[in-house]
Design a protein around this motif. Structure first.
Motif, short mmCIF file in Angstrom:
data_model
loop_
_atom_site.label_atom_id
_atom_site.label_comp_id
_atom_site.label_asym_id
_atom_site.label_seq_id
_atom_site.Cartn_x
_atom_site.Cartn_y
_atom_site.Cartn_z
N ASP A 1 0.83 -1.21 0.00
CA ASP A 1 0.00 0.00 0.00
C ASP A 1 0.87 1.26 0.00
O ASP A 1 0.56 2.25 -0.67
CB ASP A 1 -0.91 0.01 1.22
CG ASP A 1 -2.07 -0.97 1.11
OD1 ASP A 1 -2.28 -1.50 0.01
OD2 ASP A 1 -2.74 -1.19 2.14
N THR B 1 1.09 3.94 -3.11
CA THR B 1 0.76 5.36 -2.92
C THR B 1 1.90 6.27 -3.36
O THR B 1 1.67 7.28 -4.04
CB THR B 1 0.39 5.63 -1.45
OG1 THR B 1 -0.67 4.74 -1.07
CG2 THR B 1 -0.06 7.06 -1.25
N THR C 1 -1.23 -6.21 -6.90
CA THR C 1 -2.26 -5.21 -6.63
C THR C 1 -3.57 -5.62 -7.30
O THR C 1 -3.57 -6.25 -8.36
CB THR C 1 -1.83 -3.82 -7.12
OG1 THR C 1 -1.27 -3.92 -8.45
CG2 THR C 1 -0.79 -3.22 -6.19
N HIS D 1 -9.30 -3.16 -6.88
CA HIS D 1 -9.65 -2.19 -5.86
C HIS D 1 -8.49 -1.24 -5.55
O HIS D 1 -8.71 -0.06 -5.27
CB HIS D 1 -10.07 -2.90 -4.56
CG HIS D 1 -11.22 -3.84 -4.74
ND1 HIS D 1 -11.08 -5.10 -5.28
CD2 HIS D 1 -12.55 -3.69 -4.47
CE1 HIS D 1 -12.26 -5.70 -5.32
NE2 HIS D 1 -13.17 -4.87 -4.84
N ASP D 2 -7.27 -1.76 -5.59
CA ASP D 2 -6.10 -0.91 -5.34
C ASP D 2 -6.00 0.19 -6.39
O ASP D 2 -5.66 1.33 -6.08
CB ASP D 2 -4.82 -1.74 -5.34
CG ASP D 2 -4.76 -2.71 -4.17
OD1 ASP D 2 -5.28 -2.36 -3.09
OD2 ASP D 2 -4.19 -3.81 -4.34
N TYR E 1 -8.57 2.80 -5.60
CA TYR E 1 -8.10 3.64 -4.49
C TYR E 1 -7.15 4.71 -4.98
O TYR E 1 -7.29 5.90 -4.64
CB TYR E 1 -7.42 2.76 -3.44
CG TYR E 1 -6.32 3.46 -2.67
CD1 TYR E 1 -6.62 4.38 -1.67
CD2 TYR E 1 -4.98 3.20 -2.96
CE1 TYR E 1 -5.60 5.04 -0.97
CE2 TYR E 1 -3.97 3.85 -2.27
CZ TYR E 1 -4.28 4.77 -1.28
OH TYR E 1 -3.27 5.42 -0.60
N GLN F 1 -8.83 7.40 -7.14
CA GLN F 1 -9.68 8.29 -6.36
C GLN F 1 -8.88 9.18 -5.42
O GLN F 1 -9.13 10.37 -5.30
CB GLN F 1 -10.69 7.45 -5.57
CG GLN F 1 -11.72 6.76 -6.46
CD GLN F 1 -12.54 5.72 -5.72
OE1 GLN F 1 -12.38 5.52 -4.52
NE2 GLN F 1 -13.43 5.06 -6.44
N GLN F 2 -7.87 8.59 -4.76
CA GLN F 2 -7.12 9.32 -3.75
C GLN F 2 -6.27 10.43 -4.37
O GLN F 2 -6.13 11.52 -3.80
CB GLN F 2 -6.23 8.36 -2.96
CG GLN F 2 -5.65 8.92 -1.68
CD GLN F 2 -6.72 9.15 -0.63
OE1 GLN F 2 -7.78 8.54 -0.67
NE2 GLN F 2 -6.46 10.05 0.31
#
Length: 460
Positions: free
Chosen positions: A378, A382, A408, A411-412, A415, A418-419
Motif C-alpha cells: 500500500d 501510494t 495489486t 480495488h487498489d 483507491y 480516487q485518492q
C-alpha cells in the motif's frame, strides 16, 4: 581507475567504477549475496561522496561491463546522443541531482535529456537521492505511448488487467477478465501469463482476448506473455498479436539466459509492427524487468543489481515500447529482502526508467517468503502514484493464482485513482462511460445481472 574518499580520517578506496557504484547503493540483500555491497554505513557514505564528485563525462569513457564482451554495453555506447547530453555535460553526478530537482528543470527539459543520459548515469544519481527526490523528479516526467489508446499522460493512471489461470481455462480467464473490466481495469493492456509456453495455447488465448476486445469495441490492446519466439511463430500463423512481450535484462548474459538477444528482439519488433494493428500508434513492445535477474543468472559481472537493472532500460528504449514493467518484488527476498528494500527499489526503477524516456509501470508485488506484507505494498502503491507511475497491475484479490505471488488488485487501482485524482487513458475512460460502468464523476456504477459484459460470460 580507482576512486577514493576520506571520512573521519579514514580513506576508502574503490578500485573501479562498478565498485564505486555498488558501494554507494542503499542496502539490499542481492548485493550482499553477490559480495559487492558496502561493508558499513560509513563506507557507503564515502562512496556516495566520491560518486557525487564524479564528472558525468567519466561514464562515456569507463564502462561497468567491457564494450568488447557485451552487446548491451555496445548498444549504450553506440546510441548515446551527444547533442542531448550537451546541456548537462559539464556537471558532476551530484550537480546532476541538483539540476534534476531544480524548479527550472521542467517536463520539456527532461524530455529533451532522455537520449543524452546513459543508464549508469541515472543509476548513479539515484544512489544520491532520498525517496522523496526520486518521487519529485519522476513526477515531472511525461512519457506518452500509443497503440489503441493513449498511455502516460499527466494525471492518468493505467492498469494491466491480468486474468491468469493455472490451467489456462477459458471460462476462468473470462470471469477474471469481465470482473476487471467492470472495475475499470485494462487500459494499459489485457495481458495473460500462460501456464505453458505452448504455441497452440498462445494462439487460442490470443483469439479469446481479441474476440472480447472486438465484441465490446474496447479501446485497449491485448498480449499473451509467451516467449518472443512463440509470439513470432503465432504471427506467422496469422494470430491476432497486438503486443510482443519479452523479459529482458541489463547484460548480454542475462538476455541469453532468457533466450534472446538484440537481433531476436529486432525480429520480434519488426514482425509485430508489420501487422499494423495499432489505430493511434505503433508502440508494439511490452518488456518486463526486475532487480536480481542478472545475479540469479550469474551474469551480473560484479555490478550491483540496481545498475544492471537500469542497463536493461537501454535495451527496452531501443524498441520504442508501449509498456515497460519492473516486477520489483517478484524474484524474492534473496534479492530484495523486506518491504523497505522493495519500496526503495520500486522508486529507483520507476525514476531511472522515466528519466531514460520509458513508459514505466511497476508490478507492486512480493513473494510469500519475503519479509513484506500488503501494508508495504500500500505504501509503495501510494508513493508510486505520487511519482506518476504509468501503470500498475490489476489482479483479482491481488493474489495471482497461477504465478503464486501477491500484487495489486482492481480495488487498489480504484483507491489510487480516487485518492490522487488519477484517470484512465482518455479513450478507455470514454468507453467506461459509454458502457455505464462509471458515471460522469468516474465513480463505479452498480452493475445489473443483465449488463452486456456479465451476460457475455456464458458465451465466452
Amino acid at each position: 581507475m580507482s576512486f577514493r574518499h576520506t571520512v573521519r580520517q579514514r580513506t576508502y578506496v574503490f578500485e573501479d567504477l562498478k565498485t564505486l557504484l555498488a558501494r554507494a547503493s542503499p542496502p539490499r540483500s542481492g548485493d550482499e549475496l553477490a559480495g559487492v555491497s558496502a561493508q558499513s554505513a560509513e563506507e557507503r557514505v564515502a562512496a556516495q561522496l566520491a560518486l557525487a564528485d564524479l564528472p558525468l563525462t567519466h561514464f562515456l569513457s569507463d564502462t561497468v561491463v567491457p564494450y568488447e564482451h557485451d552487446e548491451v554495453t555496445r548498444l549504450i555506447v553506440d546510441t548515446h546522443d551527444a547533442l542531448a547530453f550537451a546541456p548537462v555535460r559539464h556537471l558532476t553526478v551530484g550537480e546532476l541531482r541538483n539540476y534534476l530537482l531544480s524548479y527550472t528543470t521542467t517536463t520539456d527539459t527532461l524530455r529533451a535529456l532522455h537520449r543524452g543520459l546513459t543508464p549508469e548515469m541515472v543509476a548513479a544519481v539515484s544512489k544520491l537521492m532520498r525517496n522523496q527526490d526520486l518521487i519529485a523528479v519522476a513526477s515531472k516526467c511525461e512519457i506518452v505511448t500509443r497503440f489503441r489508446n493513449t498511455i502516460g499522460l499527466h494525471g492518468r493512471l493505467s492498469t494491466r488487467l491480468q486474468p491468469n489461470h493455472p490451467t489456462d481455462d477459458a471460462r476462468g480467464i473470462a470471469a477474471s477478465l469481465v470482473d476487471g473490466l467492470l472495475y475499470g481495469s485494462g487500459d494499459a493492456v489485457i495481458g495473460i501469463n500462460p501456464a505453458t509456453d505452448h504455441l497452440q495455447t498462445t494462439i487460442r488465448l490470443l483469439h479469446l482476448l481479441d474476440s472480447v476486445r472486438e465484441r465490446f469495441a474496447i479501446p485497449t490492446q491485448t498480449c499473451i506473455l509467451s516467449h518472443l519466439t512463440t509470439t513470432i511463430q503465432a504471427i506467422e500463423q496469422g494470430a491476432p498479436v497486438d503486443l510482443a512481450f519479452q523479459s529482458i535484462g541489463g547484460t548480454e548474459g542475462v538476455n541469453t539466459s532468457f533466450g534472446v538477444n538484440l537481433v531476436l528482439l529486432r525480429e520480434g519488433f519488426d514482425a509485430t509492427r508489420s501487422l499494423n494493428r495499432g489505430t493511434l500508434g505503433q508502440n508494439v513492445m511490452y518488456f518486463e524487468t526486475g532487480q536480481g535477474s542478472a545475479l540469479s543468472a550469474n551474469a551480473h559481472h560484479g555490478v550491483d543489481q540496481q545498475t544492471v537493472e537500469a542497463r536493461a532500460y537501454a535495451v527496452a528504449r531501443a524498441f520504442d515500447p508501449l509498456l515497460v514493467n519492473s516486477v520489483v518484488g517478484f524474484i524474492g527476498p534473496e534479492y530484495l529482502y523486506d518491504g523497505k528494500q522493495i519500496i526503495r527499489a520500486g522508486l529507483e526503477d520507476h525514476f531511472c526508467g522515466k528519466l531514460l524516456g520509458l513508459p514505466m509501470g511497476v508490478d507492486i508485488c512480493y513473494t510469500n517468503h519475503a519479509e513484506a506484507d500488503q501494508d508495504d505494498m500500500d505504501t509503495l502503491l501510494t508513493v508510486l502514484g505520487a511519482a506518476g507511475v504509468t501503470f500498475i497491475m490489476g489482479i483479482p484479490g491481488a493474489d495471482d493464482v497461477m504465478l503464486h505471488y501477491q500484487s495489486t488488485s482492481f480495488h487498489d487501482a480504484l483507491y489510487l485513482r480516487q485518492q490522487l485524482n488519477r484517470r484512465p487513458a482518455p479513450e478507455f475512460e470514454q468507453w467506461l462511460l459509454n458502457m455505464g460502468i462509471v458515471n460522469d464523476a468516474l465513480q463505479l456504477q452498480p452493475v445489473q445481472t443483465g449488463h452486456r459484459l456479465v451476460a457475455s460470460l456464458s458465451t465466452l
